[in-house]
Motif scaffolding. Structure first.
Motif, PDB file in Angstrom:
ATOM      1  N   ASP A   1      10.473  30.118  11.036  1.00 30.26           N
ATOM      2  CA  ASP A   1      11.480  28.800  11.612  1.00 30.26           C
ATOM      3  C   ASP A   1      12.695  29.004  11.854  1.00 30.26           C
ATOM      4  OD1 ASP A   1      11.605  25.921  11.472  1.00 30.26           O
ATOM      5  OD2 ASP A   1      12.331  26.261   9.514  1.00 30.26           O
ATOM      6  N   LEU A   2      12.309  29.513  13.697  1.00 28.72           N
ATOM      7  CA  LEU A   2      13.693  30.356  14.005  1.00 28.72           C
ATOM      8  C   LEU A   2      14.593  29.113  14.405  1.00 28.72           C
ATOM      9  CD1 LEU A   2      14.237  32.859  15.279  1.00 28.72           C
ATOM     10  CD2 LEU A   2      13.485  31.786  17.576  1.00 28.72           C
ATOM     11  N   PHE A   3      14.325  28.128  14.986  1.00 27.68           N
ATOM     12  CA  PHE A   3      15.549  26.947  15.009  1.00 27.68           C
ATOM     13  C   PHE A   3      15.362  26.069  14.010  1.00 27.68           C
ATOM     14  CE2 PHE A   3      13.763  28.360  19.397  1.00 27.68           C
ATOM     15  CZ  PHE A   3      14.563  29.120  19.394  1.00 27.68           C
ATOM     16  N   ARG A   4      15.088  26.346  12.430  1.00 28.03           N
ATOM     17  CA  ARG A   4      15.745  25.327  11.260  1.00 28.03           C
ATOM     18  C   ARG A   4      14.498  23.845  11.582  1.00 28.03           C
ATOM     19  NH1 ARG A   4      21.084  25.731   9.517  1.00 28.03           N
ATOM     20  NH2 ARG A   4      21.830  24.667  11.103  1.00 28.03           N
ATOM     21  N   GLY A   5      13.609  23.997  12.096  1.00 28.04           N
ATOM     22  CA  GLY A   5      13.180  22.530  12.104  1.00 28.04           C
ATOM     23  C   GLY A   5      12.661  21.998  10.728  1.00 28.04           C
ATOM     24  N   ALA A   6      11.929  22.989   9.985  1.00 26.97           N
ATOM     25  CA  ALA A   6      11.153  22.237   8.488  1.00 26.97           C
ATOM     26  C   ALA A   6      12.189  21.416   7.711  1.00 26.97           C
ATOM     27  CB  ALA A   6      10.976  23.268   7.995  1.00 26.97           C
ATOM     28  N   SER A   7      12.142  20.044   8.357  1.00 23.76           N
ATOM     29  CA  SER A   7      12.571  18.801   7.762  1.00 23.76           C
ATOM     30  C   SER A   7      10.885  17.950   8.377  1.00 23.76           C
ATOM     31  CB  SER A   7      13.744  18.828   8.675  1.00 23.76           C
ATOM     32  OG  SER A   7      14.275  16.817   8.029  1.00 23.76           O
TER      33      SER A   7
END
Length: 812
Positions: free
Chosen positions: A746-752
């Protein structure tokens, strides 16, 4: 839909068979100048207009060849054989006046020079089409060595692993079952994820993504099956492997695996140990309105749940295989694991009523313990060169004890400030499976088998309040003591019929009879006594259009039985107004699939129509035995239709840069009648995944991968789109000293994961709530460094994995 699909297939079969009446034959003999026969040469019949392959054959030891059932038209005969100059005939005509064309004696010329050495290198494509679905060949990926099986699976087309509950979905459907060497893993989703995380991808031969499996596979899994097949080697010697990793996100991560294998020819032994530790993090935010009678009626809520769980998982596997004779192999395996899960959650928020406002804060703690024990024995016997018999006997025992305690400042509810939650379950499974195969000829092959499964499940669950110095049950609807029995008998037969050199018909059927009964229950509504006997047909028609193009049409029918967790009568505290619980009254899902697949070179395309009857939807807002309390429980919808297009496009830009792109999109429609008003929804959704692999030098490799899932609907909720990107960098050490790999998830912190509940209809509690679950990587990417090394004779473990109860494990 089943009758329509079968009618279409019958019409197509009839058309294929009737077309043979407008076809002819071609024959002849191959020789050289001295009249000696040319045996085993490749004879091709191609169209004269575009050289499309129509028929092919091999000459026999006397040089004779014959090709049957060629449609009327004009053709060329091409002969290819090593050591001879290729031959192409003049144009020939096959029509009603000349249904049999005799090419006579064809003289081949010997090539002037011979090859001194022939070196054949074969590279499997990363993704290929096969009977029932796709096959992923992970050894063709730069990142496989040193990766876990879970990492490879998450990069496979159509596979999505939910960060919140580790559930695996395939092509947008959640009813998928995971198999290991052809047998299902009936373990909880988080245990399956841990098991696959501990398995080294170096030991994997291929991964089959079967959206329409044939009859020899268990009929369970309406979304299909994911079959992970391990590599096996008969090379003698001793070998092993070691893998270790460490990482951090919002908490520490660590794992280690060591495996040893020995093969002396007649006796093979294997043993492995794995450890996994994961301190994770999750944040759930909820805002909106709902009717909560348990605290006074319509309320506006603002809810936060912050969890910091810690899991530790230890597993051991060992076994042997003994070759009693040239035809007989016997062996056994033992798998044992123990795991702990420490719950550490802080829930807080407010409930605004018409005339008051209630503030809420609670701490939920507790340690869950799980135990898994699975012994198995097997027998493999070759009756003859063409007949084989396999026998598997298994026993499976899974125990889970999950106590929790809640400390809360909230007393305006059914629950007191201090309470405890008990959720214990035990599942015992016995399985016997017998499989028989027979190759009647090169054109006709048979596979058949019998299988029996017996399952006994017992669960005790309840919520108790601390009143004074005593623990007092909250009341009806918040506790139960349930025991159930399930018996399943199955028989299957598959026939593989090679109509001609280009056309194959693979047909079969699987009959399963199941009976589910309740042994005892505290709640009368959970008493169940039902049976189901059903035939599950499957038909596959494959046509080779030319050397690079293939077309396949198939129809299959499948069932998805409720998981043991979905059926269990557990009651788990969620917040002051709701509890989680199972649903013993869930019905199985019956699915009909009609699929058209086409592949050209390494490009894959498929169009799948599926109809689900009684699809199972998880975590629905429902009323229950306790009036005013919200029950979060799985339920059956009426039906669901899906029309899905899938494409896989590999691209090789240079020798050091390879790409692979996948797209899945389609139209979905479902109907639900358990709300106060009828819900029928239609929508479009799609997903896109990609992999970019770079190998700038011999010892370094870089891979960027990711996926995007568009917004979708389930029940009365809408899920927003989400995009995830991952980066891997690998360094191979010289002299086969192993490899290091740096992974950033999740390189760009998209886990929302954002959802809107109550957007479509008014549910039983007038819910209109927006939720946002932020996984650990949303706060900071998860970074791991791993080391992997193989040692010894590079022999893969020679073990038998066809254990029967692995067909009973994924429903937990």
């Amino acid at each position: 839909m089943p009758s329509l699909g079968m009618k279409m297939l019958r019409l197509i079969l009839c058309a294929l068979l009737l077309s043979t009446f407008a076809q002819g034959q071609v024959g002849g003999r191959l020789v050289i100048a001295d009249s000696s026969a040319v045996p085993y040469a490749s004879v091709l019949l191609v169209k004269s207009t575009d050289s499309m392959l129509v028929r092919s054959a091999l000459s026999d030891k006397k040089g004779n060849f014959s090709m049957a059932a060629a449609p009327y038209g004009t053709y060329l005969i091409k002969i290819i054989s090593m050591g001879y100059i290729p031959y192409t005939s003049p144009t020939i005509v096959i029509d009603s006046a000349q249904r049999f064309y005799d090419a006579g004696t064809i003289m081949l010329k010997v090539a002037n020079h011979q090859l001194s050495e022939v070196v054949i290198r074969s590279t499997k494509p990363l993704i290929a089409q096969q009977l029932g679905g796709l096959v992923v060949n992970p050894q063709n990926s730069l990142m496989t060595r040193g990766s876990s099986v879970l990492q490879v699976l998450s990069r496979s087309p159509g596979v999505v692993i939910n960060a919140q509950n580790n559930a695996i979905s395939l092509n947008g459907k959640s009813g998928v079952m995971v198999m290991l060497d052809g047998k299902l893993l009936r373990l909880p989703a988080d245990h399956v994820a841990t098991l696959l995380q501990d398995m080294r991808a170096d030991d994997i031969d291929k991964i089959e993504l079967l959206t329409t499996p044939p009859a020899k596979y268990d009929a369970d899994g309406n979304a299909g099956l994911i079959n992970i097949i391990t590599q096996k080697s008969k090379q003698p010697g001793t070998s092993g492997s070691l893998t270790a990793s460490a990482g951090y996100g919002r908490g520490e991560k660590a794992s280690a695996n060591i495996s040893l294998n020995h093969n002396s020819g007649k006796l093979s032994l294997h043993a492995s140990y794995s450890y996994n530790r994961d301190r994770s993090y999750g944040l759930l935010l909820a805002k909106g309105t709902e009717n909560a009678p348990i605290i006074g009626g319509q309320t506006t809520l603002d809810y936060h749940s912050q969890s910091k769980p810690l899991s530790n998982y230890n597993s051991f596997s060992g076994g042997f295989g003994y070759r009693a004779s040239d035809r007989t192999m016997i062996g056994g395996n033992i798998d044992y694991s123990i795991g702990t899960y420490q719950n550490n959650s802080h829930n807080f928020g407010s409930y605004a009523l018409t005339d008051s406002s209630l503030n809420y804060s609670s701490f939920i703690t507790g340690t869950s313990h799980t135990y898994y024990f699975h012994p198995s024995v097997y027998l493999e016997h070759a009756i003859s060169k063409y007949q084989k018999l396999n026998l598997d006997l298994d026993y499976f025992d899974h125990t889970s004890n999950s106590p929790t305690q809640v400390q809360s400042n909230f007393s305006d509810s059914l629950f007191k400030p201090t309470q405890r939650n008990l959720a214990n379950s035990n599942i015992k499974v016995g399985v016997a499976a017998l499989d028989y195969s027979n190759s009647f000829s090169k054109q006709l092959k048979l596979e058949s088998g019998l299988k029996g499964t017996y399952t006994y499940t017992q669960s005790v669950a309840g919520i108790e309040n601390l009143v004074g110095a005593e623990w007092v049950p909250v009341g009806a609807g918040t506790s139960n003591d349930l025991a159930t029995r399930e018996a399943i008998g199955a028989a299957y037969v598959d026939l593989n019929w090679q109509l001609d050199s280009l056309t194959t018909v693979f047909g079969g059927a699987r009959f399963e009879y199941s009976r589910n009964t309740t042994a005892h229950s505290l709640n009368a509504q959970y008493f169940v006594d039902r049976s189901l006997g059903k035939l599950f047909p499957s038909v596959f028609i494959t046509r080779k259009l030319n050397p690079t193009d293939e077309l396949q049409l198939s129809y299959t029918e499948r069932i998805s039985r409720p998981s043991f967790a979905d059926l269990a009568s557990y009651v788990a505290y969620n917040d002051p107004v709701s509890v989680f619980t199972g649903n013993p009254a869930l019905k199985p899902t019956i699915t009909d699939n009609l699929k058209l697949a086409y592949n050209t070179h390494d490009f894959l395309f498929s169009l799948l129509y599926s109809r689900d009857t009684n699809p199972i939807l998880g975590t629905q807002v429902m009323p229950g035995p306790t009036s005013g309390l919200i029950y979060l429980t799985p339920e059956n919808a009426d039906w669901q239709n899906n029309l899905v297009l899938q494409t896989t496009i590999p691209v090789k830009a240079t020798n050091w840069w390879r790409m692979n792109y996948g797209f899945i999109g389609g139209y979905h429609q479902y109907k639900i009648s358990y709300y106060s008003e009828l819900l029928q929804k239609s929508y479009y959704s799609y997903s896109f995944n990609f992999t970019e692999s770079f190998k700038p030098t011999a010892h370094y490799a870089i891979e960027l991968s990711g996926y995007y899932n568009s917004p979708s609907y389930s029940g009365d909720s809408r899920s927003n789109g989400i995009a995830i990107f991952n980066l891997d960098v690998k360094k191979e050490l010289s002299n086969q000293n192993g490899s290091f790999k740096l992974s950033i998830s999740d390189l760009f912190r998209g886990a929302s994961y954002q959802n809107h509940i109550g957007q479509l209809v008014t549910d039983n509690f007038n819910s209109n709530v927006e939720t946002n679950y932020q996984a650990e990587s949303h706060n900071f990417p998860i970074i791991k460094l791993s080391y992997s090394r193989s040692f010894g004779s590079n022999t893969k473990k020679a073990q038998h994995n066809n254990s029967g109860t692995k067909a009973e494990q994924n429903r937990l």
